[in-house]
Design a protein around this motif. Structure first.
Motif, PDB file in Angstrom:
ATOM      1  N   ALA A  35       0.855  -1.190   0.000  1.00 19.03           N
ATOM      2  CA  ALA A  35       0.000   0.000   0.000  1.00 19.03           C
ATOM      3  C   ALA A  35       0.888   1.235   0.000  1.00 19.03           C
ATOM      4  O   ALA A  35       1.070   1.904   1.016  1.00 19.03           O
ATOM      5  CB  ALA A  35      -0.949  -0.032   1.189  1.00 19.03           C
ATOM      6  N   GLU A  36       1.439   1.524  -1.164  1.00 14.55           N
ATOM      7  CA  GLU A  36       2.332   2.657  -1.366  1.00 14.55           C
ATOM      8  C   GLU A  36       1.768   3.515  -2.487  1.00 14.55           C
ATOM      9  O   GLU A  36       0.972   3.029  -3.294  1.00 14.55           O
ATOM     10  CB  GLU A  36       3.723   2.148  -1.732  1.00 14.55           C
ATOM     11  N   VAL A  76      -4.059   3.467   0.714  1.00 19.50           N
ATOM     12  CA  VAL A  76      -2.671   3.917   0.758  1.00 19.50           C
ATOM     13  C   VAL A  76      -2.487   5.045   1.769  1.00 19.50           C
ATOM     14  O   VAL A  76      -1.546   5.038   2.564  1.00 19.50           O
ATOM     15  CB  VAL A  76      -2.210   4.361  -0.650  1.00 19.50           C
ATOM     16  N   GLU A  77      -3.393   6.031   1.748  1.00 21.31           N
ATOM     17  CA  GLU A  77      -3.198   7.222   2.573  1.00 21.31           C
ATOM     18  C   GLU A  77      -3.670   7.077   4.014  1.00 21.31           C
ATOM     19  O   GLU A  77      -3.129   7.722   4.900  1.00 21.31           O
ATOM     20  CB  GLU A  77      -3.919   8.419   1.943  1.00 21.31           C
ATOM     21  N   LYS A  83       3.001   2.213   9.196  1.00 24.71           N
ATOM     22  CA  LYS A  83       3.335   0.790   9.110  1.00 24.71           C
ATOM     23  C   LYS A  83       3.139   0.295   7.686  1.00 24.71           C
ATOM     24  O   LYS A  83       2.453   0.922   6.889  1.00 24.71           O
ATOM     25  CB  LYS A  83       2.489  -0.037  10.068  1.00 24.71           C
ATOM     26  N   LYS A  84       3.756  -0.817   7.391  1.00 26.36           N
ATOM     27  CA  LYS A  84       3.621  -1.402   6.059  1.00 26.36           C
ATOM     28  C   LYS A  84       2.394  -2.292   6.032  1.00 26.36           C
ATOM     29  O   LYS A  84       2.137  -3.041   6.968  1.00 26.36           O
ATOM     30  CB  LYS A  84       4.854  -2.217   5.705  1.00 26.36           C
ATOM     31  N   VAL A 104     -11.777  -3.772  -3.084  1.00 30.57           N
ATOM     32  CA  VAL A 104     -10.480  -3.233  -2.691  1.00 30.57           C
ATOM     33  C   VAL A 104     -10.343  -3.513  -1.199  1.00 30.57           C
ATOM     34  O   VAL A 104     -11.188  -3.087  -0.407  1.00 30.57           O
ATOM     35  CB  VAL A 104     -10.373  -1.713  -2.968  1.00 30.57           C
ATOM     36  N   ALA A 105      -9.308  -4.242  -0.837  1.00 26.32           N
ATOM     37  CA  ALA A 105      -9.097  -4.604   0.570  1.00 26.32           C
ATOM     38  C   ALA A 105      -7.692  -4.193   0.986  1.00 26.32           C
ATOM     39  O   ALA A 105      -6.763  -4.232   0.184  1.00 26.32           O
ATOM     40  CB  ALA A 105      -9.286  -6.102   0.765  1.00 26.32           C
ATOM     41  N   ASP A 106      -7.557  -3.811   2.250  1.00 27.76           N
ATOM     42  CA  ASP A 106      -6.230  -3.509   2.769  1.00 27.76           C
ATOM     43  C   ASP A 106      -6.025  -4.273   4.071  1.00 27.76           C
ATOM     44  O   ASP A 106      -6.974  -4.761   4.668  1.00 27.76           O
ATOM     45  CB  ASP A 106      -6.040  -2.000   2.984  1.00 27.76           C
TER      46      ASP A 106
END
Length: 157
Positions: A35-36, A76-77, A83-84, A104-106
């Protein structure tokens, strides 16, 4: 956030359909990456390419790209401060019927919306553009689901 998981429902019925993809890229897009900031551009290009390949209506394609950008940008934001974590995108035919579904999942942490100021209107935009949408949160991350029953996307059943 409280223990367990919750779902923040947007207007309309909850979108429970998941995208159907397989080994054949014509069936959709499936990608997972860090997530960059570069993930937003990379995932947008993959979705745009797939929509062009299947002959999607230009207006429908732009709407789909807009909400994909918004959901990935939010991951991403906001989901991974300090943290990564990863963001996963799945786009394809709805597994439960005709139309298109986007997920879309994070693997980050849900951040409640604050004062929007000049920004922060993405969730409202997703509600307006997607026919159905839902946001599900848990300790494992956040998942945004968006569905269109009959988009102007030829080749999507």
């Amino acid at each position: 956030m409280t223990a367990g998981s919750s779902a923040l429902h947007t207007e309309g019925p909850r979108c429970v359909c998941s995208p159907e993809t397989g080994a054949d890229d014509r069936l959709g897009v499936r990608a997972r990456m860090g997530a960059e900031p570069s993930a937003v551009r990379t995932l947008r290009r993959r979705v745009r390419s797939w929509l062009e390949e299947i002959g999607a209506d230009e207006e429908a394609a732009e709407s789909i790209l807009l909400v994909v950008d918004e959901a990935v940008t939010n991951a991403v934001e906001h989901a991974c401060p300090g943290k990564k974590c990863d963001v996963e995108l799945v786009v394809g035919s709805r597994a439960c019927g005709r139309g298109l579904a986007v997920m879309v999942a994070d693997t980050g942490e849900w951040q409640p919306p604050g004062d929007p100021g000049f920004r922060g209107r993405g969730l409202g935009m997703i509600r307006r553009i997607a026919e159905r949408s839902a946001i599900e949160t848990s300790y494992e991350g956040t998942t945004v689901r968006m569905c269109w029953a009959e988009p102007a996307v030829p080749g999507v059943h």
